[in-house]
Design a protein around this motif. Structure first.
Motif, short mmCIF file in Angstrom:
data_model
loop_
_atom_site.label_atom_id
_atom_site.label_comp_id
_atom_site.label_asym_id
_atom_site.label_seq_id
_atom_site.Cartn_x
_atom_site.Cartn_y
_atom_site.Cartn_z
N ARG A 205 41.32 31.56 23.38
CA ARG A 205 42.36 32.58 23.23
C ARG A 205 42.81 32.70 21.78
N ASN A 206 42.99 31.55 21.11
CA ASN A 206 43.38 31.59 19.70
C ASN A 206 42.31 32.25 18.84
N ARG A 207 41.06 31.90 19.12
CA ARG A 207 39.97 32.51 18.33
C ARG A 207 39.88 34.00 18.59
N TYR A 208 40.10 34.40 19.84
CA TYR A 208 40.06 35.83 20.16
C TYR A 208 41.16 36.57 19.42
N ALA A 209 42.38 35.98 19.39
CA ALA A 209 43.49 36.63 18.70
C ALA A 209 43.21 36.73 17.20
N SER A 210 42.64 35.65 16.62
CA SER A 210 42.33 35.67 15.19
C SER A 210 41.28 36.73 14.86
N ASP A 211 40.22 36.77 15.66
CA ASP A 211 39.18 37.77 15.42
C ASP A 211 39.73 39.18 15.56
N LEU A 212 40.62 39.37 16.52
CA LEU A 212 41.21 40.70 16.72
C LEU A 212 42.03 41.09 15.50
N GLU A 213 42.82 40.15 14.98
CA GLU A 213 43.64 40.45 13.80
C GLU A 213 42.76 40.69 12.58
N LEU A 214 41.70 39.88 12.42
CA LEU A 214 40.79 40.08 11.30
C LEU A 214 40.14 41.46 11.35
N ASN A 215 39.78 41.90 12.53
CA ASN A 215 39.18 43.23 12.66
C ASN A 215 40.18 44.31 12.26
N GLU A 216 41.44 44.12 12.65
CA GLU A 216 42.46 45.11 12.28
C GLU A 216 42.68 45.13 10.77
N ILE A 217 42.67 43.93 10.14
CA ILE A 217 42.84 43.86 8.70
C ILE A 217 41.67 44.54 7.99
N SER A 218 40.45 44.29 8.47
CA SER A 218 39.27 44.91 7.86
C SER A 218 39.34 46.43 7.97
N ASP A 219 39.77 46.92 9.12
CA ASP A 219 39.90 48.38 9.29
C ASP A 219 40.94 48.93 8.34
N GLU A 220 42.06 48.21 8.19
CA GLU A 220 43.11 48.69 7.29
C GLU A 220 42.64 48.67 5.84
N GLU A 221 41.86 47.63 5.47
CA GLU A 221 41.32 47.57 4.11
C GLU A 221 40.41 48.75 3.83
N GLU A 222 39.59 49.09 4.78
CA GLU A 222 38.69 50.23 4.58
C GLU A 222 39.47 51.53 4.41
N LYS A 223 40.54 51.68 5.20
CA LYS A 223 41.36 52.89 5.07
C LYS A 223 42.05 52.93 3.71
N LEU A 224 42.60 51.77 3.26
CA LEU A 224 43.27 51.73 1.95
C LEU A 224 42.30 51.99 0.82
N ALA A 225 41.07 51.41 0.93
CA ALA A 225 40.08 51.65 -0.12
C ALA A 225 39.71 53.12 -0.21
N ALA A 226 39.58 53.75 0.94
CA ALA A 226 39.26 55.18 0.94
C ALA A 226 40.40 55.99 0.35
N ARG A 227 41.65 55.62 0.69
CA ARG A 227 42.81 56.34 0.16
C ARG A 227 42.94 56.15 -1.34
N LEU A 228 42.67 54.89 -1.83
CA LEU A 228 42.74 54.62 -3.26
C LEU A 228 41.70 55.43 -4.02
N ALA A 229 40.51 55.55 -3.44
CA ALA A 229 39.48 56.36 -4.09
C ALA A 229 39.91 57.82 -4.18
N GLU A 230 40.58 58.33 -3.13
CA GLU A 230 41.08 59.70 -3.18
C GLU A 230 42.13 59.88 -4.27
#
Length: 247
Positions: free
Chosen positions: A160-185
């Motif tokens: 359960r802990n590993r699942y929660a960590s992986d879920l949060e990491l996926n959300e962070i990676s998605d947010e990083e991609e969105k921020l990188a795209a916004r910064l490029a704009e």
């Protein structure tokens, strides 16, 4: 089996004397009538002996077809011994033919007197949620069951802990991609809004040709194009007592 009839007149005692010969020499499968007639014939060995002696290649002789006669062994030269051997071979062929006929017949299936018993459904144990199953195991009187439940709970907590960590990491990676795209704009828009840079038109504050000539005469290496190094310019000024911006 009827006693042997010796002599050349055995044909007078054959069961097929008054039958149509076509049934013994027809094409295709051997005639059932011909085979049945041969089975009750008293002179089968004599008939078969004459056919083998005269090398008859067609028809039914002594109740044997052409392929069956081909597989017979060589006969003894003495007629009486040959007839005894043929009699035994005929019995063997009849027995084998009966066995083959019985095996080829379809087997009648007798329906059961009573309908088959229906299978009794087996009661299925209820499926417990994982947490309830672990609680049951930890409260069990068997120490082995308790130990299994404890290990399972530890493993489940880790998953359960590993699942929660992986879920949060996926959300962070998605947010990083969105921020990188916004910064490029934003950077692209900033570059579009800034005024274009102009090249500096500032003139050098020393006579480049004169300085190069002096440098060459005094052992200084200077490129023939571009700006003269500052230390060379300073050395020229000190030697010629020149000041920046003037002579």
């Amino acid at each position: 089996m009827t006693a042997i009839i010796s002599g050349a007149n055995w044909g007078e005692h054959a069961a097929c004397v008054r039958e149509d010969p076509k049934q013994w020499f027809g094409k295709g499968a051997p005639s059932t009538t011909a085979l049945d007639t041969c089975r009750r014939c008293p002179v089968r060995p004599e008939c078969l002996h004459d056919a083998l002696t005269h090398e008859a290649t067609a028809g039914i002789w002594g109740g044997l077809t052409t392929p069956e006669r081909t597989g017979l062994p060589p006969l003894p030269p003495v007629r009486a011994e040959a007839l005894d051997l043929l009699r035994a071979l005929i019995d063997q062929h009849d027995t084998e033919r009966e066995r083959t006929t019985i095996m080829a017949q379809p087997i009648a299936v007798t329906p059961p007197a009573e309908p088959p018993l229906k299978a009794v459904p087996v009661a299925q144990s209820p499926v417990l949620p994982v947490d309830k199953l672990l609680d049951w195991g930890e409260r069990h009187v068997d120490p082995d069951v308790q130990a299994q439940a404890s290990r399972a709970r530890i493993a489940l907590t880790g998953l359960r802990n590993r699942y929660a960590s992986d879920l949060e990491l996926n959300e962070i990676s998605d947010e990083e991609e969105k921020l990188a795209a916004r910064l490029a704009e934003l950077r692209s828009r900033k570059a579009a809004l800034l005024p274009a840079k102009t090249k500096s038109s500032r003139k050098s504050d020393y006579p480049a040709a004169e300085v190069r000539a002096w440098a060459a005469a005094n052992g200084h290496e200077v490129s023939p194009t571009g700006r003269v190094p500052r230390k060379v310019v300073d050395a020229w000024r000190a030697a010629t007592q020149q000041t920046a911006g003037g002579s």
